[in-house]
Design an enzyme around this catalytic site. Structure first.
Site, PDB file in Angstrom:
ATOM      1  N   LYS A 173       0.849  -1.184   0.000  1.00 41.80           N
ATOM      2  CA  LYS A 173       0.000   0.000   0.000  1.00 41.80           C
ATOM      3  C   LYS A 173       0.890   1.242   0.000  1.00 41.80           C
ATOM      4  O   LYS A 173       1.841   1.338   0.773  1.00 41.80           O
ATOM      5  CB  LYS A 173      -0.907  -0.011   1.237  1.00 41.80           C
ATOM      6  CG  LYS A 173      -2.011   1.037   1.209  1.00 41.80           C
ATOM      7  CD  LYS A 173      -2.988   0.818   2.359  1.00 41.80           C
ATOM      8  CE  LYS A 173      -4.122   1.839   2.306  1.00 41.80           C
ATOM      9  NZ  LYS A 173      -5.105   1.626   3.388  1.00 41.80           N
ATOM     10  N   GLU A 175     -18.863  -6.221  10.764  1.00 42.35           N
ATOM     11  CA  GLU A 175     -19.800  -5.488  11.611  1.00 42.35           C
ATOM     12  C   GLU A 175     -20.780  -6.409  12.327  1.00 42.35           C
ATOM     13  O   GLU A 175     -21.132  -6.170  13.498  1.00 42.35           O
ATOM     14  CB  GLU A 175     -20.567  -4.455  10.774  1.00 42.35           C
ATOM     15  CG  GLU A 175     -19.724  -3.294  10.279  1.00 42.35           C
ATOM     16  CD  GLU A 175     -18.966  -3.605   8.991  1.00 42.35           C
ATOM     17  OE1 GLU A 175     -18.197  -2.737   8.531  1.00 42.35           O
ATOM     18  OE2 GLU A 175     -19.148  -4.722   8.442  1.00 42.35           O
ATOM     19  N   ARG A 224     -24.932  -2.720   8.358  1.00 35.91           N
ATOM     20  CA  ARG A 224     -24.547  -4.084   8.021  1.00 35.91           C
ATOM     21  C   ARG A 224     -24.700  -5.032   9.211  1.00 35.91           C
ATOM     22  O   ARG A 224     -24.660  -6.244   9.039  1.00 35.91           O
ATOM     23  CB  ARG A 224     -23.106  -4.087   7.518  1.00 35.91           C
ATOM     24  CG  ARG A 224     -22.848  -3.055   6.447  1.00 35.91           C
ATOM     25  CD  ARG A 224     -21.460  -3.130   5.871  1.00 35.91           C
ATOM     26  NE  ARG A 224     -21.375  -4.167   4.873  1.00 35.91           N
ATOM     27  CZ  ARG A 224     -20.281  -4.451   4.184  1.00 35.91           C
ATOM     28  NH1 ARG A 224     -19.173  -3.793   4.417  1.00 35.91           N
ATOM     29  NH2 ARG A 224     -20.279  -5.399   3.287  1.00 35.91           N
TER      30      ARG A 224
END
Length: 652
Positions: A290, A379, A407
């Site tokens: 990243k 979640e 969610r």
């Protein structure tokens, strides 16, 4: 105003992937270099997400070079990694408007481009979506059509990704899953899956022999079908013998290939061509970094996920400077207050799904790692895990962004509220969240939380109220209620530079009067009440005196206060940074109807439409809930003639 930079000599000629595919393969590294620089140039001065797209630059180029997009359907998981994709698919001339009000979205969006096969703002949806597309293509006998899902390893921790892989391995389809493995979501990844992927990438024995497998695989077209079957058997045998971990994917009937270097664009293109010829569901494991190509972003990947504007030469991140102390962000108030309370109450625990820095749960995680948990992008699990902790007498603060809380909604109902467990849900980024747009606005929580039995719904107007709500929720007297609590607050700064006030227990369901007044009463909930207060002060300069009430709670409502208001004020305005449908204003309208009041009621809030991206102030103004918009509505009520005040209707 945004700044636009020129593209490099190769990139400037690419207005679509078809233009990219006209280039000889030996020019792909140069395209990658120009594309990476173009992203750095624009994000440094215009802001936006940064590290994720740099990490998939080579992968992006290779995918559009090998596959016939948009006929071949490419689905990105989330959109942080899709800036390069946008630039290569015709949006280079408008990329400088990325995430700006009226500009292009920061995420793939079907209505924006035919190359955006699926809208993606929340994580872990790509495999399900691509599988649906693949099954549809098979049904329509489009057997040559390819379907690719690019999913980050952080997104792979969500149950939805595993559900999709389980289904993909059980039905005929032509789908390629690309696992972009960089060990990062926004914060470093956590959990057993991360360790498992690390074992694969560091297995020297496996990596030594898998190169031989790839050499054979690369010659498939020369040897024909029988050789393909031989290579398949060799490959499976080697992986089964040398790397038991590969069975995680292959036990789901997904053919596993990799790991490979995700920054070698030439090798990526070669391998992707080979995989096009292999039928059935398969997964390619790519190792990426990243922030690749910008050294500071590689070293501190969390900071450079979305750093804001910065000097691309020195790496200095531009921050506003002020002469006077400024209010903190609400998330910082939450994080510091949680630790402050936890130091005094040993029963307090913290839970967040992959947002420790975004929610400031990392403050408690650093100080009390055994009492604060990042559960990954999960979640549903975060909610039920919190419920499990609560059954054992612990006091759980579960911090989830409002938009992501959706969610875990079934778990809130079934696992928390039906069982009367006192879990405290702190919903960050509630209301209009800003430049991330419709996928991240937290408009709906007031509506979807207040309809659940055994749920208290609250919103602080300032930092002091947030602290006092958290303090109240961790008291034993709150546990005795057998109810959960939702506390919502917005992204960004509060209003109190001096915010570390003494704790005070609040009476559940009790509001307060902020300003006395005549004729018009303004009822506000949450931080947007500060805009309402500004509006009231603006009107006082004109000789108008609206009253202002901070309700604090949407459920239960302060009915005693409301009776006083509806008896004293002919006109009432409600103000909320939430959906006008089903939210705070709707709760007041229900109270009014149930008690047969005939006052004029005006509800201000977020309209029943999708609000796009922009700065919060711009979006408040768009929805008419900034101080100017609120003042205008109040002023209109003062202009209503007495004969008109008895209108028995509820207006928007």
């Amino acid at each position: 105003m945004s700044t636009q930079f020129p593209a490099g000599p190769l990139l400037s000629k690419i207005q679509s992937p078809a233009d990219l595919r006209k280039l000889p393969a030996d020019q792909l590294p140069a395209v990658c270099q120009e594309l990476r620089q173009y992203i750095i140039d624009h994000v440094s001065v215009n802001g936006g997400h940064f590290g994720a797209s740099l990490g998939v630059t080579e992968l992006t180029v290779a995918l559009h070079y090998v596959f016939n997009t948009p006929d071949d359907q490419l689905v990105w998981d989330v959109g942080h990694q899709a800036y390069g994709h946008k630039i290569l698919t015709g949006r280079q001339p408008v990329f400088h408007t990325n995430r700006l009000f009226g500009g292009i979205s920061g995420f793939p969006k079907r209505s924006e481009s035919k190359y955006d096969a699926f809208g993606v703002g929340h994580s872990s949806t790509s495999i399900s979506a691509a599988l649906g597309m693949a099954v549809a293509s098979r049904y329509k006998k489009e057997f040559d059509r390819q379907h690719i899902a690019v999913i980050g390893d952080g997104s792979m921790t969500a149950g939805m990704a595993f559900e999709a892989m389980n289904h993909a391995g059980d039905i005929p389809n032509n789908m390629l899953i690309i696992l972009n493995d960089n060990c990062m979501a926004i914060d470093p990844n956590v959990g057993a899956l991360k360790e498992y992927l690390t074992d694969i990438t560091t297995s020297h024995t496996y990596n030594k022999v898998k190169d031989d497998v790839w050499n054979l695989l690369g010659k498939m077209s020369t040897f024909g079908k029988s050789a393909q079957e031989i290579v398949s058997k060799i490959e499976n045998g080697l992986k089964a013998t040398l790397l038991n971990q590969s069975n995680l994917f292959e036990s789901l009937n997904l053919r596993y290939f990799g790991p490979i270097d995700g920054h070698d664009v030439d090798n990526l293109a070669t391998i992707l061509r080979d995989l096009k010829d292999i039928p059935g569901p398969k997964i390619l494991h790519c190792i990426t970094t990243k922030g690749k190509g910008y050294s500071l972003a590689e070293k501190d990947q969390t900071l450079w996920h979305a750093p804001g504007k910065f000097d691309k030469i020195t790496g200095e991140i531009h921050k506003k400077t002020f002469d006077n102390p400024q209010p903190p962000k609400y998330q910082e108030v939450f994080g510091n207050t949680l630790l402050e309370l936890a130091e005094k109450n040993e029963k307090i625990m913290g839970v967040t799904p992959a947002m420790p820095s975004g929610s400031s749960m990392n403050i408690m995680m650093r100080a009390m790692p055994e009492r604060a948990f990042d559960v990954g992008i999960a979640e549903q699990h975060a909610v039920t895990f919190s419920a499990g902790l609560a059954t054992q007498g612990l006091t759980v603060f579960c911090n989830i962004y409002s938009s992501f809380m959706q969610r875990g909604y079934d778990q809130v109902i079934h696992d928390v509220c039906i069982q009367k467990l006192p879990v405290i849900f702190c919903l960050d980024r509630a209301g209009l969240a800003g430049a991330d747009g419709a996928t991240h606005h937290g408009n709906l929580d007031l509506a979807y939380m207040r309809c659940i039995p055994n749920m208290i719904v609250a919103a602080p107007r300032n930092e002091q109220e947030l602290r006092n709500m958290m303090f109240t929720a961790q008291l034993d007297s709150f546990k005795d209620l057998g109810m959960a609590m939702s506390i919502r607050y917005p992204r960004g700064e509060g209003v109190m530079p001096v915010w570390r006030t003494d704790f005070e227990q609040l009476e559940i369901g009790k509001g307060q009067q902020v300003l006395a007044g005549k004729q018009v009463a303004v009822l506000s909930i949450g931080h947007i009440g500060n805009e309402a207060e500004k509006a009231c002060h603006l009107l006082r300069e004109q000789g108008l005196e609206p009253a202002l009430f901070d309700m604090r709670f949407v459920k239960p409502l302060d009915e005693a206060l409301l009776h006083d208001v509806f008896k004293a004020y002919p006109s009432v305005i409600t103000v909320e940074d939430a959906s006008i449908v089903g939210g705070f204003g709707s709760a007041i309208a229900e109270f009014m109807v149930d008690n047969r009041y005939t006052n004029q009621l005006i509800r201000l809030g977020i309209p029943d439409s999708l609000i796009e991206h922009g700065e919060q102030a711009e979006l408040y103004h768009l929805c008419g809930i900034d101080s100017v918009g609120i003042a205008q509505k109040i002023e209109e009520l003062y202009q209503v003639k007495p004969a008109q005040k008895a209108v028995h209707s509820v207006a928007h």
